[in-house]
Design a protein around this motif. Sequence first.
Motif, PDB file in Angstrom:
ATOM      1  N   LYS A   1     -11.720  -9.979  25.329  1.00  0.00           N
ATOM      2  CA  LYS A   1     -12.943  -9.861  26.135  1.00  0.00           C
ATOM      3  C   LYS A   1     -13.775 -11.142  26.017  1.00  0.00           C
ATOM      4  O   LYS A   1     -14.251 -11.684  27.011  1.00  0.00           O
ATOM      5  CB  LYS A   1     -13.746  -8.660  25.675  1.00  0.00           C
ATOM      6  CG  LYS A   1     -15.003  -8.418  26.482  1.00  0.00           C
ATOM      7  CD  LYS A   1     -15.701  -7.151  26.001  1.00  0.00           C
ATOM      8  CE  LYS A   1     -16.878  -6.820  26.881  1.00  0.00           C
ATOM      9  NZ  LYS A   1     -18.112  -7.383  26.453  1.00  0.00           N
TER      10      LYS A   1
ATOM     11  N   ARG B   1      -4.697  -3.794   7.606  1.00  0.00           N
ATOM     12  CA  ARG B   1      -5.679  -3.023   8.371  1.00  0.00           C
ATOM     13  C   ARG B   1      -5.319  -3.074   9.857  1.00  0.00           C
ATOM     14  O   ARG B   1      -5.992  -3.686  10.669  1.00  0.00           O
ATOM     15  CB  ARG B   1      -7.078  -3.599   8.132  1.00  0.00           C
ATOM     16  CG  ARG B   1      -7.465  -3.602   6.672  1.00  0.00           C
ATOM     17  CD  ARG B   1      -8.870  -4.116   6.376  1.00  0.00           C
ATOM     18  NE  ARG B   1      -9.516  -4.913   7.376  1.00  0.00           N
ATOM     19  CZ  ARG B   1      -9.865  -6.202   7.208  1.00  0.00           C
ATOM     20  NH1 ARG B   1      -9.580  -6.827   6.088  1.00  0.00           N
ATOM     21  NH2 ARG B   1     -10.497  -6.846   8.160  1.00  0.00           N
ATOM     22  N   LYS B   2      -4.232  -2.409  10.219  1.00  0.00           N
ATOM     23  CA  LYS B   2      -3.702  -2.448  11.586  1.00  0.00           C
ATOM     24  C   LYS B   2      -4.744  -2.010  12.621  1.00  0.00           C
ATOM     25  O   LYS B   2      -4.820  -2.584  13.699  1.00  0.00           O
ATOM     26  CB  LYS B   2      -2.465  -1.566  11.723  1.00  0.00           C
ATOM     27  CG  LYS B   2      -1.344  -1.891  10.767  1.00  0.00           C
ATOM     28  CD  LYS B   2      -0.615  -3.121  11.168  1.00  0.00           C
ATOM     29  CE  LYS B   2       0.590  -3.305  10.248  1.00  0.00           C
ATOM     30  NZ  LYS B   2       1.180  -4.591  10.360  1.00  0.00           N
ATOM     31  N   GLU B   3      -5.544  -0.994  12.301  1.00  0.00           N
ATOM     32  CA  GLU B   3      -6.543  -0.530  13.262  1.00  0.00           C
ATOM     33  C   GLU B   3      -7.590  -1.617  13.544  1.00  0.00           C
ATOM     34  O   GLU B   3      -8.093  -1.732  14.664  1.00  0.00           O
ATOM     35  CB  GLU B   3      -7.230   0.759  12.788  1.00  0.00           C
ATOM     36  CG  GLU B   3      -8.082   0.626  11.539  1.00  0.00           C
ATOM     37  CD  GLU B   3      -7.309   0.574  10.223  1.00  0.00           C
ATOM     38  OE1 GLU B   3      -7.944   0.282   9.190  1.00  0.00           O
ATOM     39  OE2 GLU B   3      -6.091   0.803  10.209  1.00  0.00           O
ATOM     40  N   ASP B   4      -7.884  -2.445  12.547  1.00  0.00           N
ATOM     41  CA  ASP B   4      -8.821  -3.550  12.750  1.00  0.00           C
ATOM     42  C   ASP B   4      -8.196  -4.658  13.596  1.00  0.00           C
ATOM     43  O   ASP B   4      -8.889  -5.302  14.389  1.00  0.00           O
ATOM     44  CB  ASP B   4      -9.280  -4.126  11.415  1.00  0.00           C
ATOM     45  CG  ASP B   4     -10.210  -3.185  10.660  1.00  0.00           C
ATOM     46  OD1 ASP B   4     -10.710  -2.224  11.280  1.00  0.00           O
ATOM     47  OD2 ASP B   4     -10.444  -3.419   9.461  1.00  0.00           O
TER      48      ASP B   4
ATOM     49  N   LYS C   1      -8.659  -6.879  21.009  1.00  0.00           N
ATOM     50  CA  LYS C   1      -9.343  -6.466  22.242  1.00  0.00           C
ATOM     51  C   LYS C   1     -10.691  -7.176  22.377  1.00  0.00           C
ATOM     52  O   LYS C   1     -11.074  -7.604  23.463  1.00  0.00           O
ATOM     53  CB  LYS C   1      -9.503  -4.953  22.269  1.00  0.00           C
ATOM     54  CG  LYS C   1      -8.189  -4.228  22.489  1.00  0.00           C
ATOM     55  CD  LYS C   1      -8.355  -2.729  22.456  1.00  0.00           C
ATOM     56  CE  LYS C   1      -7.007  -2.050  22.661  1.00  0.00           C
ATOM     57  NZ  LYS C   1      -7.114  -0.583  22.616  1.00  0.00           N
ATOM     58  N   GLN C   2     -11.398  -7.301  21.269  1.00  0.00           N
ATOM     59  CA  GLN C   2     -12.695  -7.990  21.298  1.00  0.00           C
ATOM     60  C   GLN C   2     -12.508  -9.470  21.639  1.00  0.00           C
ATOM     61  O   GLN C   2     -13.249 -10.020  22.460  1.00  0.00           O
ATOM     62  CB  GLN C   2     -13.393  -7.867  19.948  1.00  0.00           C
ATOM     63  CG  GLN C   2     -14.730  -8.585  19.895  1.00  0.00           C
ATOM     64  CD  GLN C   2     -15.406  -8.418  18.553  1.00  0.00           C
ATOM     65  OE1 GLN C   2     -15.343  -7.363  17.934  1.00  0.00           O
ATOM     66  NE2 GLN C   2     -16.063  -9.470  18.097  1.00  0.00           N
TER      67      GLN C   2
ATOM     68  N   GLU D   1      -5.999  -4.362  16.073  1.00  0.00           N
ATOM     69  CA  GLU D   1      -6.042  -3.985  17.494  1.00  0.00           C
ATOM     70  C   GLU D   1      -7.459  -4.094  18.038  1.00  0.00           C
ATOM     71  O   GLU D   1      -7.685  -4.609  19.140  1.00  0.00           O
ATOM     72  CB  GLU D   1      -5.494  -2.578  17.692  1.00  0.00           C
ATOM     73  CG  GLU D   1      -5.402  -2.202  19.144  1.00  0.00           C
ATOM     74  CD  GLU D   1      -4.600  -0.931  19.376  1.00  0.00           C
ATOM     75  OE1 GLU D   1      -4.449  -0.581  20.560  1.00  0.00           O
ATOM     76  OE2 GLU D   1      -4.138  -0.308  18.408  1.00  0.00           O
ATOM     77  N   LYS D   2      -8.425  -3.623  17.271  1.00  0.00           N
ATOM     78  CA  LYS D   2      -9.822  -3.688  17.706  1.00  0.00           C
ATOM     79  C   LYS D   2     -10.266  -5.139  17.888  1.00  0.00           C
ATOM     80  O   LYS D   2     -10.907  -5.480  18.885  1.00  0.00           O
ATOM     81  CB  LYS D   2     -10.707  -2.985  16.674  1.00  0.00           C
ATOM     82  CG  LYS D   2     -12.168  -2.928  17.054  1.00  0.00           C
ATOM     83  CD  LYS D   2     -12.946  -2.055  16.099  1.00  0.00           C
ATOM     84  CE  LYS D   2     -13.460  -2.896  14.957  1.00  0.00           C
ATOM     85  NZ  LYS D   2     -14.357  -2.183  14.054  1.00  0.00           N
ATOM     86  N   MET D   3      -9.899  -6.009  16.969  1.00  0.00           N
ATOM     87  CA  MET D   3     -10.318  -7.402  17.042  1.00  0.00           C
ATOM     88  C   MET D   3      -9.605  -8.140  18.174  1.00  0.00           C
ATOM     89  O   MET D   3     -10.208  -8.963  18.855  1.00  0.00           O
ATOM     90  CB  MET D   3     -10.082  -8.108  15.705  1.00  0.00           C
ATOM     91  CG  MET D   3     -10.967  -7.582  14.578  1.00  0.00           C
ATOM     92  SD  MET D   3     -12.738  -7.527  14.959  1.00  0.00           S
ATOM     93  CE  MET D   3     -13.085  -9.241  15.271  1.00  0.00           C
TER      94      MET D   3
END
Length: 74
Positions: A22, A9-12, A18-19, A14-16
């Motif tokens: 932060k 789940r590559k899109e997950d 970044k999260q 990148e999102k994680m």
Amino acid sequence: MNIPPIRERKEDIEKMVKQYLKQFTEKYPTHLTLTDEAMAVILEYGWEGNLIQLENFCERLFITTYKKISIRLW
């Protein structure tokens, strides 16, 4: 319910990442940014674990860095 592993789940990923960046920017006095090349390496890594492994990796970036920096992973 079948949830595919994080490495599928590559899109997950990148999102994680970044999260987590932060989250750890608020927790640690260090400020990090990832280069596009570093994010590409993270996305291509064969994460055998789960999100906890990814979170620990991101936190380790902060713990082992002492100043403002852009991370490049080769």
